[in-house]
Design an enzyme around this catalytic site. Structure first.
Site, PDB file in Angstrom:
ATOM      1  N   SER A  97       0.744  -1.569   0.340  1.00  0.00           N
ATOM      2  CA  SER A  97       0.057  -0.255   0.094  1.00  0.00           C
ATOM      3  C   SER A  97       0.991   1.329   0.420  1.00  0.00           C
ATOM      4  CB  SER A  97      -0.773  -0.321   0.850  1.00  0.00           C
ATOM      5  OG  SER A  97      -1.188   1.274   1.205  1.00  0.00           O
ATOM      6  N   TYR A 129      -2.373  -1.094  10.185  1.00  0.00           N
ATOM      7  CA  TYR A 129      -2.150  -1.062   9.105  1.00  0.00           C
ATOM      8  C   TYR A 129      -1.228  -1.190   8.492  1.00  0.00           C
ATOM      9  CZ  TYR A 129      -4.385  -1.245   3.934  1.00  0.00           C
ATOM     10  OH  TYR A 129      -4.506  -1.446   2.809  1.00  0.00           O
TER      11      TYR A 129
HETATM   12  P1  NAD Z   1     -11.206  -5.971  -0.093  1.00  0.00           P
HETATM   13  O1  NAD Z   1     -11.801  -6.183   0.874  1.00  0.00           O
HETATM   14  O2  NAD Z   1     -11.890  -6.441  -1.412  1.00  0.00           O
HETATM   15  O3  NAD Z   1      -9.960  -7.320  -0.487  1.00  0.00           O
HETATM   16  C1  NAD Z   1      -9.612  -8.351   0.697  1.00  0.00           C
HETATM   17  C2  NAD Z   1      -9.711  -9.563  -0.003  1.00  0.00           C
HETATM   18  O4  NAD Z   1      -8.952 -10.409   1.371  1.00  0.00           O
HETATM   19  C3  NAD Z   1     -11.370 -10.025   0.521  1.00  0.00           C
HETATM   20  O5  NAD Z   1     -11.301 -11.054  -0.049  1.00  0.00           O
HETATM   21  C4  NAD Z   1     -11.396 -10.902   2.047  1.00  0.00           C
HETATM   22  O6  NAD Z   1     -12.529 -11.535   2.271  1.00  0.00           O
HETATM   23  C5  NAD Z   1     -10.204 -11.045   2.167  1.00  0.00           C
HETATM   24  N1  NAD Z   1      -9.455 -11.756   3.086  1.00  0.00           N
HETATM   25  C6  NAD Z   1      -9.757 -11.224   4.245  1.00  0.00           C
HETATM   26  N2  NAD Z   1      -8.989 -12.371   5.783  1.00  0.00           N
HETATM   27  C7  NAD Z   1      -8.261 -13.070   5.202  1.00  0.00           C
HETATM   28  C8  NAD Z   1      -7.875 -13.362   5.522  1.00  0.00           C
HETATM   29  N3  NAD Z   1      -7.537 -14.232   6.767  1.00  0.00           N
HETATM   30  N4  NAD Z   1      -7.727 -15.001   4.619  1.00  0.00           N
HETATM   31  C9  NAD Z   1      -7.803 -15.281   3.393  1.00  0.00           C
HETATM   32  N5  NAD Z   1      -7.888 -13.717   2.935  1.00  0.00           N
HETATM   33  C10 NAD Z   1      -8.919 -12.811   3.819  1.00  0.00           C
HETATM   34  O7  NAD Z   1     -10.554  -5.156  -0.503  1.00  0.00           O
HETATM   35  P2  NAD Z   1      -9.244  -4.893  -1.064  1.00  0.00           P
HETATM   36  O8  NAD Z   1      -9.089  -3.382  -1.614  1.00  0.00           O
HETATM   37  O9  NAD Z   1      -9.205  -5.795  -2.931  1.00  0.00           O
HETATM   38  O10 NAD Z   1      -7.382  -5.046  -0.892  1.00  0.00           O
HETATM   39  C11 NAD Z   1      -7.317  -6.501  -1.153  1.00  0.00           C
HETATM   40  C12 NAD Z   1      -5.491  -6.052  -0.437  1.00  0.00           C
HETATM   41  O11 NAD Z   1      -5.085  -4.494  -1.303  1.00  0.00           O
HETATM   42  C13 NAD Z   1      -5.039  -6.038   0.721  1.00  0.00           C
HETATM   43  O12 NAD Z   1      -4.480  -6.297   1.180  1.00  0.00           O
HETATM   44  C14 NAD Z   1      -5.229  -3.993   0.887  1.00  0.00           C
HETATM   45  O13 NAD Z   1      -4.403  -3.697   2.062  1.00  0.00           O
HETATM   46  C15 NAD Z   1      -4.450  -3.853  -0.518  1.00  0.00           C
HETATM   47  N6  NAD Z   1      -4.547  -1.734  -0.638  1.00  0.00           N
HETATM   48  C16 NAD Z   1      -5.792  -1.755  -1.452  1.00  0.00           C
HETATM   49  C17 NAD Z   1      -6.164  -0.709  -1.310  1.00  0.00           C
HETATM   50  C18 NAD Z   1      -7.853  -0.366  -2.041  1.00  0.00           C
HETATM   51  O14 NAD Z   1      -7.213   1.118  -2.246  1.00  0.00           O
HETATM   52  N7  NAD Z   1      -8.419  -0.709  -2.039  1.00  0.00           N
HETATM   53  C19 NAD Z   1      -4.885   0.953  -1.160  1.00  0.00           C
HETATM   54  C20 NAD Z   1      -4.180  -0.115  -1.178  1.00  0.00           C
HETATM   55  C21 NAD Z   1      -4.006  -1.520  -0.629  1.00  0.00           C
END
Ligand code: NAD
Length: 283
Positions: A168, A181
């Site tokens: 991130s 986080y």
């Molecule tokens: P999201 O909530 O849609 O996806 C997260 C996924 O992780 C979900 O499918 C959830 O079920 C799964 N998950 C949660 N706990 C889990 C566990 N213990 N075991 C297995 N799966 C688990 O959100 P996203 O935005 O797609 O996030 C995905 C990644 O991207 C994360 O690591 C997040 O920190 C990172 N991220 C997202 C953004 C953004 O703007 N969306 C920005 C920076 C980083």
């Protein structure tokens, strides 16, 4: 998002993927929503077969598997909590049983449990570190073990294997009210680079993608209303929110041989969020 920008991002998402992952067996954690889902689809469009990890109810994972199969690729779904060692072992075992091996792994699963420091419970701290950092350690370790067990397969992949850690912008930008986080993502940075250094002689490549603000469920409140969106844009010089496909393109490139000389790198995909836009007219 203004209509003209919406048209641009819709057009961008429709561009075909080059066939850079043909023959690859790829595993994505937390694949049933958001960036994991988009990246699994992107890799399938690039020619890979997929292992879809999900945690919770199977419907969304099954739907994704059907979408991947409709693209002419294979997909299996496996329920596994990445913070549990035995679940991660079983996840990789299921992938190897189905496909014989794996060549590319996206360690993506992540959560937020936000609270001001003085209110943050140990449970909130441990939950985020457990999934976002320990979960990535377990996933990356399992991937390297499988690549080593299988040995070279140069007809599929120039590297012994490839890994991308989903980080991130908050591996770099401090984030008040989100210390768990930000600490987890800062940890991913040094974990990824230390492992990349350790396994490069085995010809395993380990990189990270650091998204900025991307339109997914994890940050719904930051973009769902016009007011929230306008506020968010003050932090994004490129002046649009990122789409999951923006991340998928970066992930797919890093997990293909197109990036064969890249390891230990973090690719920021953030519309310039880490360019400190507050300094454009000040400082
Ligand atoms: P999201 O909530 O849609 O996806 C997260 C996924 O992780 C979900 O499918 C959830 O079920 C799964 N998950 C949660 N706990 C889990 C566990 N213990 N075991 C297995 N799966 C688990 O959100 P996203 O935005 O797609 O996030 C995905 C990644 O991207 C994360 O690591 C997040 O920190 C990172 N991220 C997202 C953004 C953004 O703007 N969306 C920005 C920076 C980083």
């Amino acid at each position: 998002m203004p209509d003209d920008q919406r048209q641009i991002v819709d057009q961008l998402a429709k561009r075909p993927y080059a066939q850079t992952m043909v023959g690859h067996k790829a595993l994505v954690t937390g694949a049933s929503s958001g960036l994991g889902r988009a990246s699994a689809l992107g890799m399938a469009r690039a020619g890979a077969d997929l292992v879809i990890d999900y945690n919770g109810s199977p419907e969304a994972a099954d739907e994704l598997a059907h979408e991947i199969e409709a693209l002419g690729r294979r997909a299996i779904t496996v329920q596994a909590d990445v913070s549990k060692e035995e679940d991660v072992e079983a996840l990789f075992a299921a992938g190897v049983k189905e496909y014989g091996t794996l060549h590319a792994v996206l360690s993506n699963a992540g959560i937020q449990r936000d609270a001001a420091l003085l209110d943050m419970t140990l449970e909130q701290w441990n939950a985020v570190i457990g999934v976002n950092l320990t979960g990535q350690f377990l996933t990356v370790r399992a991937a390297v073990r499988e690549y080593k067990r299988r040995g070279p397969q140069p007809e599929v992949s120039a590297a012994l294997g490839k890994i991308v850690c989903m980080s991130s912008v908050h591996q770099q930008i401090p984030w008040a009210g989100h210390v768990n986080y930000a600490a987890s993502k800062g940890g991913i940075n040094m974990m990824m680079r230390s492992i990349a250094q350790e396994v490069a002689p085995m010809r395993v490549r380990v990189n990270a993608v650091a998204p900025g603000a991307i339109r997914t469920p994890i940050n719904h409140d930051a973009w769902a209303t016009q007011e929230a969106y306008d506020n968010l844009m003050k932090l994004v010089p490129y002046n649009r929110i990122g789409e999951p496909d923006d991340i998928s393109r970066a992930v797919t490139w890093l997990l293909s041989d197109e990036s064969d000389y890249v390891t230990g790198a973090t690719l920021f995909v953030d519309g310039g969020m880490t360019l400190y836009p507050g300094f454009a007219h000040g400082g």
